[in-house]
Design a protein around this motif. Structure first.
Motif, mmCIF file in Angstrom:
data_model
loop_
_atom_site.group_PDB
_atom_site.id
_atom_site.type_symbol
_atom_site.label_atom_id
_atom_site.label_comp_id
_atom_site.label_asym_id
_atom_site.label_seq_id
_atom_site.Cartn_x
_atom_site.Cartn_y
_atom_site.Cartn_z
ATOM 1 N N LEU A 4 0.797 -1.320 0.334
ATOM 2 C CA LEU A 4 0.377 0.220 -0.214
ATOM 3 C C LEU A 4 0.711 1.662 0.030
ATOM 4 O O LEU A 4 1.378 1.270 0.257
ATOM 5 C CB LEU A 4 -0.703 0.145 1.379
ATOM 6 N N VAL B 108 -3.132 0.363 -3.791
ATOM 7 C CA VAL B 108 -3.198 -0.854 -3.534
ATOM 8 C C VAL B 108 -1.540 -1.221 -4.806
ATOM 9 O O VAL B 108 -2.026 -1.105 -6.253
ATOM 10 C CB VAL B 108 -3.747 -2.034 -4.408
ATOM 11 N N ARG C 119 -10.182 -1.388 -4.605
ATOM 12 C CA ARG C 119 -8.991 -0.702 -4.563
ATOM 13 C C ARG C 119 -9.412 1.243 -4.810
ATOM 14 O O ARG C 119 -8.942 2.207 -4.604
ATOM 15 C CB ARG C 119 -8.449 -0.509 -6.373
ATOM 16 N N LEU D 100 -6.521 -6.370 3.075
ATOM 17 C CA LEU D 100 -6.721 -5.345 3.130
ATOM 18 C C LEU D 100 -7.568 -4.136 4.350
ATOM 19 O O LEU D 100 -6.924 -3.517 5.316
ATOM 20 C CB LEU D 100 -7.276 -4.637 1.430
#
Lengths: 540, 521, 406
Positions: free
Chosen positions: B100, B105, B115, B193
């Motif tokens: 990141l 990303v 994203r 994430l």
């Protein structure tokens, strides 16, 4: 007016839907109240399970019901009677008790018996919590202002809010900010030393809430359970005679007395929209009803994800509705008993046997119960709120027989992400029965029927998404002008003529009737009709 | 200059030094007293094994205030960056690692929707963090009373929220008090994430991702970057100690006197006013004003003494939450560890081990009952990739924040330390096979060790939890949030005051303003 | 302590008998009681007027056992108390008693009470309200220990002109030499079984009088000795109604009547500072830090919100809960009466009142608006009143040492 056309349609005959419909009908509107179930009441319901046996199937005690509304709608005349039950008790596995006597001196002495310091600390704690109660109570029967708005009504309400805030004085303002954001464990830790006392008091901070006592935000939930009253005794709880369905019954009677019409077995599946305004509703059986005002007593998530065609709504709004936090965390057992269970630790003549009962040792026990929920299963040592209402209310069971209401925290809506199976449900039931059995040797032999209420059952029957008892988590991001969503806290939906009136709106869950009444005030305002909803009584 | 007011600053942490520098620049006679043999407090570079040096507590710079860096000319005083704008690499046990860079990303198995959502999320967070960032240079207002400057302060704060615009203001009021868990759950699909973003929010705190206040902690972390900290997350050349050295030079250049190895035993009073300090050595130093960079509990309850304060205030200070939950690991490595599937060029980025939310939550669950996390979450820096001054040629240093490590007696024993070290090395070994064989020396500092080593009560990196009830006009406690304590002439200037932890310098600068403002009044 | 009180069965006896209960119950011909914390005490025994007359003319006994008592010991006991209360505790020497008030950080009065300096570093703090939590909260940073000993000490207020004579008669040789606020210890013969009796020359009546302190096991012999020897000196038991009359005449304040304890006030602005209760004499700014000091210094600069006054009210209608106006009839409300009575000794209509600043200055007109009832008929009078200094009834025997026999 043609048949099937009304001034207003209220969807869902829960106590807030009933309250809302009653005020609209009282204003002279032609009001239709539609209920999916064959019975009314939503979660404030009493149902006879066999001749002579009645359960309050969902909500089971009463304190928050706004006395202003009780009086204004003459619910006493319509048959409602609320009887205080006087305190509660925590039993420990070592055979001791922590009594929460209704009498302040007794309660204090009981605390002091466990910890001399905590006896006196209880006085201070009561004072500080009471300061918070006095702050919030005047806000219950008001519409939250939109802090981003410059409309005169919003500015007036913001000024009212800031005046209430200023009245607290600088020190209490700080205490209030802290109170609203702290964990109940930290909050209690500032007063008490005894782990048992902290555990017992923490219960009010987690009931119905998908958070453990160590989680910030739980102190406020405690207030939500303290701010009610029975005849002015703030923090007291009582039974509605005949079960909580009696509240709905009285409201329905009031509604009908103003000419309101209730249709049951009417499962509303769609709110009809034309352009930017609502035009009526459609039921599963094909019936359609027309009205320019439609009010939903369903929770915000269900309302906006099920009753509307998503294409009728703005995508951001749909996302908000989908993300509305409404997590099921509670279950319930209703147990029919052939006699009165004995609790040896409590003794046969302790007055607290009429009150709520808990089985606790420590805060960590409650927190671990929450960990089980997080891990996708029911608590192995749950927090129980157990009452035997039939000891106080003779109308619930045949003489000598009893009904036990056992509220259980924490119970997830799914087991590890999968639907509940009969085996799960049985396991859950046995966890609770075994726990009670450990404190009451004759309990299990008296059990004649058990109604198991897991969140999925509550969702299916009552319609509460995920079985959340408050129609949405009581967390900072869903309170006051954020409930249910920022910008939509004034009971109005995204379409003209559409309103919310359930506990998913301010001031939140509990059998309070405030959301329904507040929504009615807004609707009458929009229809340019005189307001009929009473102001909150000045609380000094 | 002899008749200038004499100010003693207790503690040569970066905030103490910043405060000293500003007061000296304003013509005050300033003496900074530091207990340790080097400046820096928790922003220090220390040798933990022969030839191996490491940022012993804080190991990244991400909040250093640009305005202060400029006003104090820290660059001129030797502050340089070894590497700026570090990426975050969330290591995955079996999958492609997630890389990141702010809202982008750069690598990892993340779908398009995520994203896009990340870009939006990052932008929103920066916007909200800016609201906090704008408060950094302000003395927090009292909510009632306190006169005109307070009313202006409160109005400015309200205006900063309002000027977000209607929708953002609503969203800010919704998210500011809640938890990162709900936010990432509503915004993203990728477990990796979600966890990487959630870990940022709970880093250095006593919070799990599900705990309210974690959003606030995140906004605080971002508040520097959002309001113009140059370089994002960066590594100062020479470690964090170099930042402190630059602050020290700025202070001495401005005329402040710096005394090392001069631990203060007591703050002396004359009636209602401070009179100076007494050192451990018995030496007494007179002063008109004493500013303490020590944490609030140490300053008020130990150095001053509860008996010189009033009961209600003492009660509030005692309940200022200061229990640390993060340990610090230092490894001297024979060579650079290898992370499968990670390009060698990325080994020097900010590496994170928090593969999913449940991992994080479970790490916290153990710790909340006072137990050591069986599988801790880690924030790793291998500064020697960018800065060769820290280790012998060819060798490397690994520095990691280890979460969670509770501050309780049972978890502060040698056995507990050994256990957490073992648990941590096991986690590292699973991401960097063979790393155990490269370890030449190791050091694990539990919160109790941090408390002892850096004189942080409770071992909390930020001098105290950063939460709604402990920020702005509530930090450290109501009645003491304007830097002046309820003893005339005594001030706080550390991370225990607004705007809180992180190597920023703002608390020091604001405290200096408060001292000067009180003189004018 | 009653052994039941610390057991889980304590609920069976919601209100406990005091150590004197056997005797007080036998004498309570009216069977009038009220609840005081854990205990039951007599409101009146036979006739309030006669009980009151005994206080002022002979002697009267009041069962004070439920009063909250804390023991404070340890090396920092004096320093601790000095930080707690507003007066200088170092001036209360061993063997002396001092009246004190304590405040919160805002300088608002939490409670008032008496500090008994029993022996060096060994104190007893007596108060109406329970204070253990506040004491422990305040103890942080001090080497001090505290316990509540309410249930471990039996206590009688023994007040009136012949009280000294009776004490001498039961064997308290030399008790007449105790000065006001002195503590004495006496070995008693006979029925008291050789036990030691602690006597302090203190009280709540504003008259000559003593308070007697002993182990609960000796409570009944003490009572019997007093009534045996006191018979010829006119001894009578008194209940709270008679005591209330005497304390208003003396101008003493009572928590929850004349002021709201700050720690129990839901609305903080309803509490009062020492200056607002006319207790400024108990605030000693010459000593260093104490609770409320900063706020009280600030208040001195800024001015107080209220003034506490003693009023003589025209006429004979008792001004209970009366509003005070600054003019006859159409004036503005400037305060309220907190306690009121017809004073049998001063033969005047008296009241304690809290007035808004600046009212109550010399020369200010003050009018009491009094509602009263006669034969179920309500009446209202508006009468002038006058601020007076000191006690309404203050006989010289109150302070005379050696104390006289009557």
């Amino acid at each position: 007016m043609p048949q099937n056309t009304y001034d207003a349609i209220v969807v869902g005959a829960g106590h807030n839907g009933l309250t809302n419909a009653t005020y609209l009908a009282r204003s002279g509107l032609k009001v239709l109240l539609l209920e999916r179930n064959p019975w009314i009441g939503g979660a404030a319901v009493s149902r006879e399970i066999e001749k002579g046996w009645t359960y309050s199937n969902c909500s089971y005690v009463c304190s928050l019901l706004r006395p202003e509304i009780f009086r204004d709608l003459e619910l006493a005349r319509h048959g409602l009677q609320v009887v205080p039950y006087g305190g509660g008790v925590t039993l420990t596995s070592r055979g001791d008790i922590l009594g929460s006597y209704a009498d302040h001196e007794l309660k204090r002495r009981e605390f002091a018996r466990h910890n001399a310091h905590d006896g006196d600390a209880y006085d201070r704690y009561s004072t500080e919590v009471m300061r918070q109660c006095k702050f919030i109570r005047p806000l219950l029967l008001r519409t939250p202002p939109d802090p981003t708005s410059l409309r005169p009504r919003d500015i007036r309400e913001m000024i009212f809010l800031s005046k209430e805030f200023r009245k607290l004085g600088e020190q209490v303002i700080y205490d209030t900010i802290r109170f609203y954001s702290m964990s109940i464990a930290d909050y209690l830790g500032e007063f008490f030393e005894s782990d048992l006392i902290k555990a017992a008091l923490s219960g009010s901070g987690i009931i119905g809430t998908a958070l453990g006592p160590y989680s910030p935000g739980t102190a406020y939930v405690l207030l939500h359970h303290y701010m009610g009253d029975v005849d002015g005794s703030i923090g007291s709880w009582g039974f509605a005679r005949g079960g909580m369905g009696a509240v709905s019954k009285a409201l329905a009677s009031a509604f009908k007395s103003f000419g309101g019409e209730i249709v049951t077995d009417a499962d509303v599946v769609r709110v009809l929209v034309s352009g930017n305004r609502v035009t009526g509703v459609a039921c599963a059986n094909g019936n359609e009803y027309r009205a320019k005002t439609v009010v939903s007593n369903l929770d915000p998530k269900r309302t906006f994800t099920k009753l509307f065609d998503p294409r009728d709504l703005n995508a951001d709004f749909v996302k908000r509705a989908r993300n509305f936090k409404i997590r099921g965390s509670s279950g319930k057992l209703n147990i029919a008993l052939d006699g009165l269970p004995e609790f040896p630790a409590l003794g046969k003549d302790n007055p607290l046997r009429f009150g709520d009962m808990h089985f606790l040792e420590s805060l960590a026990q409650v927190e671990r119960a929450y960990d089980d929920w997080k891990n996708g299963t029911w608590s192995k040592l749950p927090y129980l709120d157990l009452l035997i209402p039939s000891m106080t209310d003779p109308t619930m069971t045949p003489a000598g027989k009893h009904w036990m209401s056992v509220f259980v925290q924490y119970v997830p809506s799914t087991i590890q992400g999968k639907p509940w199976t009969d085996e799960d449900r049985n396991g859950f039931k046995n966890t609770v029965l075994d726990m009670i059995g450990r404190y009451s040797p004759n309990f299990k032999s008296l059990v004649r029927h058990v109604e198991v209420r897991t969140p999925d059952i509550i969702e299916n029957e009552v319609g509460l998404t995920d079985g959340n008892i408050f129609q949405g988590d009581l967390s900072l991001d869903q309170m006051l002008f954020n409930r249910p969503f920022p910008g939509f806290a004034q009971y109005r939906g995204p379409k003209k003529g559409f309103y919310l009136c359930g506990s998913g709106t301010h001031p939140g869950g509990g059998v309070m009737a405030a959301p329904g009444a507040n929504a009615a005030r807004e609707i009458l305002h929009d229809l340019r009709r005189p307001n009929l909803v009473p102001e909150g009584w000045h609380d000094d | 200059m002899t008749d200038a007011k004499h100010v003693i600053v207790i503690g040569a942490g970066h905030n103490g030094l910043a405060c000293a520098a500003y007061l000296a620049k304003a013509g005050r006679r300033v003496t900074v007293l530091e207990a340790a043999g080097q400046v820096g407090g928790a922003a220090v570079t220390r040798e933990f094994a022969p030839g191996f040096r490491v940022s012993a507590c804080a190991h990244f710079s991400y909040l250093l205030d640009a305005r202060i860096a400029k006003e104090l000319e820290l660059a001129r005083h030797g502050l340089a960056t070894a590497r700026a704008d570090l990426r975050t690499v969330s290591l995955q046990p079996a999958d492609e690692h997630l890389v990141l860079n702010g809202g982008t990303v750069e690598a990892g198995r993340v779908n398009e929707a995520d994203r896009a959502a990340l870009a939006a999320h990052h932008a929103a967070m920066l916007k909200f963090a800016r609201v906090l960032g704008r408060q950094h240079h302000r003395i927090p207002p009292r909510l009632l009373g306190g006169g005109r400057s307070n009313a202006i302060g409160a109005a400015l704060l309200a205006w900063d929220i309002r000027r977000l615009g209607r929708d953002d203001m609503r969203e800010f009021l919704r998210v500011a008090g809640i938890n990162i868990f709900d936010i990432v759950e509503e915004s993203f699909e990728s477990p990796a994430l979600k966890a990487a973003l959630a870990f940022d929010a709970v880093l250095g705190t006593n919070l799990s991702p599900r705990a309210n206040n974690s959003m606030l902690a995140l906004l605080h972390r971002l508040s520097g970057q959002a309001s113009g900290t140059a370089g994002g997350v960066s590594l100062p050349a020479g470690g964090m100690g170099a930042v402190s050295e630059a602050f020290a030079k700025a202070a001495t250049a401005a005329g402040a006197t710096l005394r090392l190895s001069a631990p203060v035993k007591q703050i002396a009073l004359n009636g209602d006013r401070v009179a100076g300090v007494v050192l451990e050595s018995g030496e007494t130093l007179a002063a008109d004003v004493v500013v303490s960079n020590a944490d609030p509990k140490r300053t008020l309850l130990e150095l001053l003494g509860a008996r010189h304060l009033e009961t209600g205030f003492v009660h509030r200070i005692r309940h200022f939450r200061t229990k640390g939950m993060a340990a610090k690991l230092h490894l001297a490595l024979d060579s650079l560890p290898g992370f499968p599937r990670l390009p060698a060029a990325l080994a020097g980025e900010r590496l994170v081990i928090a593969p999913d939310l449940v991992y994080l939550e479970h790490a916290f669950d153990a710790a909340k009952y006072g137990e050591t996390s069986p599988q801790p979450a880690l924030e790793i820096s291998i500064p020697t990739v960018h800065d060769r001054t820290l280790a012998p040629a060819g060798k490397h240093v690994l520095s990691a924040v280890v979460q969670y490590a509770p501050y309780v007696a049972e978890a502060s024993t040698d056995a507990a330390r050994a256990q957490l070290l073992e648990n941590t090395l096991n986690v590292l070994e699973s991401y960097a096979p063979g790393i155990r064989g490269k370890v030449l020396a190791s050091q694990l500092l539990l919160p109790a060790d941090l408390e002892r080593e850096f004189r942080l009560t409770g071992g909390h990196w930020h001098h105290g939890e950063l939460a709604l009830d402990q920020m702005l006009m509530l930090r450290p406690v109501p009645g003491a949030a304007q830097y002046a304590m309820p003893v005339d002439g005594l001030y706080l200037c550390g991370a225990g005051t607004h705007p809180g932890g992180g190597v920023m310098g703002c608390a020091g600068r604001n405290a200096a303003q408060a001292v000067l403002r009180a003189e004018r009044a | 302590m009653n052994p039941l009180m610390n057991q889980k069965e304590h609920f069976r006896t919601a209100v406990y008998p005091t150590p004197f209960h056997e005797r007080t119950a036998a004498l309570n011909k009216l069977n009038l009681w009220h609840r005081w914390k854990d205990y039951t005490v007599a409101d009146a025994y036979f006739n309030v007027a006669l009980e009151y007359a005994a206080i002022r003319n002979a002697c009267a006994v009041f069962d004070l056992s439920p009063m909250t008592k804390h023991r404070i010991t340890g090396p920092d006991a004096e320093a601790f108390l000095n930080r707690l209360v507003t007066r200088d505790v170092s001036k209360i020497k061993p063997g002396k008693v001092g009246y004190a008030i304590w405040c919160d950080d805002n300088g608002r009065v939490i409670d008032d009470g008496t500090i008994f300096h029993l022996s060096p570093g060994n104190y007893r703090l007596c108060s109406q309200e329970r204070q253990l939590e506040w004491l422990e909260r305040s103890a942080f940073g001090f080497d001090v220990r505290m316990t509540e000993e309410t249930h471990d000490v039996a206590c009688l207020a023994f007040q009136g002109p012949t009280s000294c004579a009776v004490l001498k008669a039961i064997g308290c040789a030399g008790v007449e030499n105790l000065k006001p606020f002195d503590i004495g210890y006496f070995k008693l013969p006979g029925p008291f079984a050789g036990g030691e009796l602690m006597v302090s020359r203190t009280g709540f009546t504003g008259d000559l009088g003593y308070e007697l302190w002993t182990d609960p096991s000796r409570a009944l012999p003490l009572w019997d000795a007093l009534f045996d020897k006191g018979a010829i000196h006119g001894i009578r038991p008194m209940g709270t109604h008679a005591l209330e009359l005497a304390r208003i005449e003396a101008g003493f304040l009572q928590a929850h009547v004349d002021f709201m304890p700050a720690d129990q006030a839901i609305h903080l602005d309803r509490s009062r500072s020492p200056f607002e209760l006319d207790l400024g004499r108990l605030v000693d700014f010459k000593k260093p830090n104490f609770n409320g000091r900063r706020a009280l210094l600030e208040e001195q600069k800024r001015g107080s919100r209220y003034r506490f006054v003693r009023l003589e009210i025209a006429g004979n209608k008792v001004a209970k809960a009366a509003y005070i106006y600054n003019r006859e009839h159409k004036g503005q409300v400037v305060g309220t009466v907190t306690s009121a009575a017809w004073s049998p000794s001063a033969k005047t209509n008296i009241a304690l009142a809290s007035l808004h600043m600046p009212w109550g200055r010399p020369g200010d007109e003050l009018w009491a608006d009094i509602y009263y009832q006669r034969e179920l008929q309500w009446f209202r009078v508006n009468v002038p009143c006058k601020v007076v200094e000191g006690a309404f009834f203050d006989p010289p025997r109150r302070r005379a040492t050696p104390a006289a026999d009557f």
